[in-house]
Design a protein around this motif. Structure first.
Motif, short mmCIF file in Angstrom:
data_model
loop_
_atom_site.label_atom_id
_atom_site.label_comp_id
_atom_site.label_asym_id
_atom_site.label_seq_id
_atom_site.Cartn_x
_atom_site.Cartn_y
_atom_site.Cartn_z
N MET A 244 35.33 31.65 45.55
CA MET A 244 36.31 32.62 46.04
C MET A 244 37.26 33.07 44.94
O MET A 244 37.82 34.17 45.00
CB MET A 244 37.08 32.04 47.23
N TRP A 245 37.50 32.20 43.94
CA TRP A 245 38.34 32.62 42.82
C TRP A 245 37.76 33.87 42.15
O TRP A 245 38.45 34.83 41.91
CB TRP A 245 38.43 31.52 41.77
N PHE A 246 36.46 33.79 41.87
CA PHE A 246 35.81 34.85 41.09
C PHE A 246 35.49 36.08 41.94
O PHE A 246 35.16 37.13 41.39
CB PHE A 246 34.55 34.30 40.44
N ALA A 247 35.57 35.94 43.26
CA ALA A 247 35.37 37.10 44.13
C ALA A 247 36.68 37.87 44.35
O ALA A 247 36.66 39.06 44.65
CB ALA A 247 34.79 36.67 45.48
N ALA A 248 37.81 37.19 44.17
CA ALA A 248 39.12 37.80 44.45
C ALA A 248 39.42 39.02 43.58
O ALA A 248 40.02 39.99 44.08
CB ALA A 248 40.22 36.75 44.31
N PRO A 249 39.09 39.04 42.27
CA PRO A 249 39.41 40.24 41.47
C PRO A 249 38.81 41.52 42.02
O PRO A 249 39.40 42.60 41.84
CB PRO A 249 38.83 39.89 40.09
N TYR A 250 37.68 41.45 42.69
CA TYR A 250 37.07 42.64 43.28
C TYR A 250 37.94 43.19 44.40
O TYR A 250 38.12 44.41 44.54
CB TYR A 250 35.67 42.31 43.81
N GLU A 251 38.47 42.28 45.23
CA GLU A 251 39.37 42.71 46.30
C GLU A 251 40.64 43.32 45.73
O GLU A 251 41.15 44.32 46.24
CB GLU A 251 39.71 41.51 47.19
N LEU A 252 41.15 42.71 44.66
CA LEU A 252 42.41 43.18 44.07
C LEU A 252 42.26 44.54 43.42
O LEU A 252 43.09 45.44 43.60
CB LEU A 252 42.90 42.15 43.06
N ILE A 253 41.17 44.72 42.66
CA ILE A 253 41.01 45.95 41.87
C ILE A 253 40.34 47.06 42.66
O ILE A 253 40.77 48.22 42.63
CB ILE A 253 40.20 45.64 40.58
N LEU A 254 39.28 46.74 43.38
CA LEU A 254 38.48 47.77 44.05
C LEU A 254 38.98 48.09 45.45
O LEU A 254 38.85 49.23 45.91
CB LEU A 254 37.01 47.34 44.11
N ASN A 255 39.52 47.09 46.16
CA ASN A 255 40.01 47.33 47.52
C ASN A 255 41.54 47.36 47.61
O ASN A 255 42.09 47.49 48.71
CB ASN A 255 39.48 46.25 48.47
N SER A 256 42.19 47.19 46.44
CA SER A 256 43.67 47.21 46.39
C SER A 256 44.29 46.23 47.37
O SER A 256 45.32 46.49 48.01
CB SER A 256 44.20 48.63 46.68
N ASN A 257 43.67 45.08 47.49
CA ASN A 257 44.15 44.02 48.38
C ASN A 257 45.14 43.16 47.60
O ASN A 257 44.77 42.43 46.69
CB ASN A 257 42.98 43.18 48.88
N THR A 258 46.42 43.25 47.92
CA THR A 258 47.45 42.53 47.18
C THR A 258 48.01 41.35 47.98
O THR A 258 49.18 40.97 47.82
CB THR A 258 48.59 43.49 46.81
N SER A 259 47.20 40.77 48.84
CA SER A 259 47.65 39.60 49.61
C SER A 259 47.86 38.42 48.67
O SER A 259 47.32 38.37 47.55
CB SER A 259 46.62 39.25 50.67
N LEU A 260 48.68 37.47 49.13
CA LEU A 260 49.00 36.30 48.32
C LEU A 260 47.74 35.51 47.98
O LEU A 260 47.58 35.04 46.84
CB LEU A 260 50.00 35.41 49.07
N PHE A 261 46.84 35.38 48.95
CA PHE A 261 45.59 34.64 48.72
C PHE A 261 44.78 35.30 47.61
O PHE A 261 44.26 34.61 46.71
CB PHE A 261 44.77 34.59 50.01
N THR A 262 44.67 36.63 47.64
CA THR A 262 43.88 37.34 46.63
C THR A 262 44.50 37.19 45.25
O THR A 262 43.78 36.96 44.26
CB THR A 262 43.77 38.84 47.01
#
Length: 538
Positions: A244-262
């Motif tokens: 999940m660590w390495f999957a989080a950058p995709y959510e942050l950059i591509l989906n603009s997900n700025t949740s604390l978990f991400t």
């Protein structure tokens, strides 16, 4: 002398190594020798065939490319990146790490650097740089083979940002895997001796072979459950799931997900591998010191004997010679790492395949287990017997077989019968008991007599396999001699196995009390086979 393209690529970057104080010509020569020696090793996936060893590692990469095709469905389609890429990177980390441990432990655990190179005028920095680059070269080959096709697909379906981000994340994952594996070895060597580490590596090799043997069954069925339109709810403990660590950058950059978990997972994906590099460099001296344990050998623990075991063994093996060779074969099967590497994956596969057929029958139709005859799939557990009987005649230390001629043995059939009985009792029967208990839970107590019948049939099938492969002294031939002729014989031995299944079905469905009659017939045939058909070998 052959030059490697990867070394030619490094030549263009040699200024980097020179600027940090590494003797590049010496490092390049060390790498050249290591890569040349590695070409003569056979990967675990191809451990059954050692005739063509040239470039064997590169020839094995296609199987990883084949398994990488499943990543297309996670990396090439959909936008639920946290879910998709977590699964994808979970697969990638598992495959790369287990392959690194199974096939390239000799790179991580190379004591020759210390015993040979350290006595020469070569700096420790140059030696360690060669070792790290050696590891990273193979990780790069393996990672490219596993992810090249999914990456190309994702370039067209997900875009250039996804592609570049994946390349960066794969580099971080490779760094993470190297240091995690090294720390694993450091911990093991800190508390255990070298023999324990060799055993653990051997079991990782066995596990990798088993996963690859049954993996296609799981992959084929996994697509029925994949749904990219699901919503995943994360718990606090999800932060400890590495993929999940390495999957989080995709959510942050591509989906603009700025949740604390991400954000936390993204920081871990970047910071942890960088910290790992520093930690690995600092632990190298400790690692090198602990590697000396691999040069030591621990004393084998003597197994305690009990009167009950001796009594049961007396019933099983009637002569003292046969009992002696039973104990000898038991120890060989327990301690011979190459034997376990070649037999245990097939042993695990023969355990899994009956349940695969049961699962298929449940999916395809409504099955009433109280009356169904699908319990006959337990005969598939006997698929291990032909390969095990073949391997009983081979050993990595086959040259020691001259001792058979030194012993005052009047009848060598005692040696062969004792070895076959050791296989049946030590390897096959425990597997079969576990299977039988599982089948009793599924089908009920009505099949207990059938299960006993199958066990007796397996003893007869063992003798049939032994006779088919010819008289051979146990552990007297090299593993290299296991060739295509044995493969064809193994396939032909499916015929008598099918006959045993057919007879069981016939007696169970067409004759009153047929299973009891079939059991009596099998007992008589076993007595004849074990007593008469074994030829006296001098």
């Amino acid at each position: 002398m052959k030059d490697f393209k990867i070394l030619q690529l490094l030549d263009k970057l040699q200024f980097i190594f020179r600027n940090i104080g590494i003797d590049y010509p010496i490092m390049r020569q060390i790498l050249h020798i290591k890569l040349t020696m590695d070409e003569r090793k056979v990967p675990t996936i191809f451990n059954q065939n050692k005739k063509d060893q040239k470039n064997s590692y590169f020839k094995s990469l296609w199987i990883y490319a084949l398994y990488g095709l499943v990543l297309i469905f996670f990396m090439g389609f959909g936008h639920n990146y946290q879910f998709q890429m977590s699964i994808a990177y979970g697969m990638i980390i598992f495959i790369i790490m287990t392959t690194l441990i199974s096939d390239f432990s000799s790179v991580l655990l190379d004591v020759r650097d210390r015993s040979i190179l350290s006595t020469k005028p070569i700096t420790a920095k140059t030696i360690n740089a060669a070792k790290i680059l050696h590891i990273l070269i193979y990780l790069t080959y393996l990672t490219v083979a596993l992810t090249a096709i999914p990456l190309i697909v994702s370039l067209f379906t997900q875009g250039i940002v996804f592609f570049l981000l994946t390349v960066l994340v794969l580099i971080l994952i490779n760094i993470f895997i190297v240091v995690l594996t090294s720390i694993l070895y450091i911990v093991i060597l800190r508390f255990f001796d070298g023999e324990k580490l060799k055993d653990i590596i051997n079991y990782v090799q066995i596990g990798l072979s088993l996963v690859l043997m049954i993996g296609y069954q799981v992959l084929i069925r996994s697509f029925e459950f994949v749904n990219f339109d699901i919503i995943v709810s994360f718990k606090w403990w999800s932060i400890f799931i590495v993929p999940m660590w390495f999957a989080a950058p995709y959510e942050l950059i591509l989906n603009s997900n700025t949740s604390l978990f991400t954000i936390i997972c993204t920081v871990c994906a970047v910071i942890v591998p960088l910290i790992a590099i520093v930690l690995y460099v600092k632990l190298i001296p400790t690692f090198e010191r602990n590697l000396q344990k691999l040069l030591s050998t621990s004393k084998a623990k003597r197994e305690k004997r009990s009167r009950l075991k001796d009594f049961l063994l007396t019933l099983l093996c009637r002569t003292s010679e046969e009992r002696t060779f039973y104990r000898f074969a038991s120890l060989m099967m327990k301690q011979e790492r190459d034997f376990k590497l070649k037999v245990y994956p097939a042993l695990g596969f023969s355990f899994i395949i009956p349940f695969i057929f049961i699962f298929n029958s449940i999916r395809d139709e409504n099955v009433d287990f109280s009356t169904s005859l699908s319990y006959l799939t337990i005969y598939f557990s006997m698929l291990i017997i032909p390969s095990a009987v073949v391997m009983l005649g081979h050993s990595a230390k086959y040259k020691a077989a001259w001792i058979y001629k030194v012993f005052p043995i009047q009848d060598y059939t005692y040696l062969q019968k004792g070895s076959l009985k050791a296989f049946l009792l030590k390897l096959y029967t425990p597997l079969y008991i576990v299977l039988s208990i599982s089948f009793c839970f599924i089908y009920g107590q009505r099949i207990i007599l059938d299960l006993l019948t199958v066990l007796i049939a397996s003893c007869l099938y063992t003798v049939i396999c032994y006779i088919s492969f010819g008289n051979k002294m146990p552990f007297s031939k090299p593993f290299d001699e296991v060739g295509d002729s044995h493969t064809w014989k193994t396939l032909l031995l499916l015929i008598p196995l099918a006959i045993l299944v057919g007879l069981h079905y016939f007696f169970a469905t067409r004759i009153a009390y047929g299973i009891v009659l079939y059991l009596v017939i099998l007992v008589i045939m076993n007595f004849i086979a074990w007593s008469i058909l074994f030829r006296r070998v001098k």
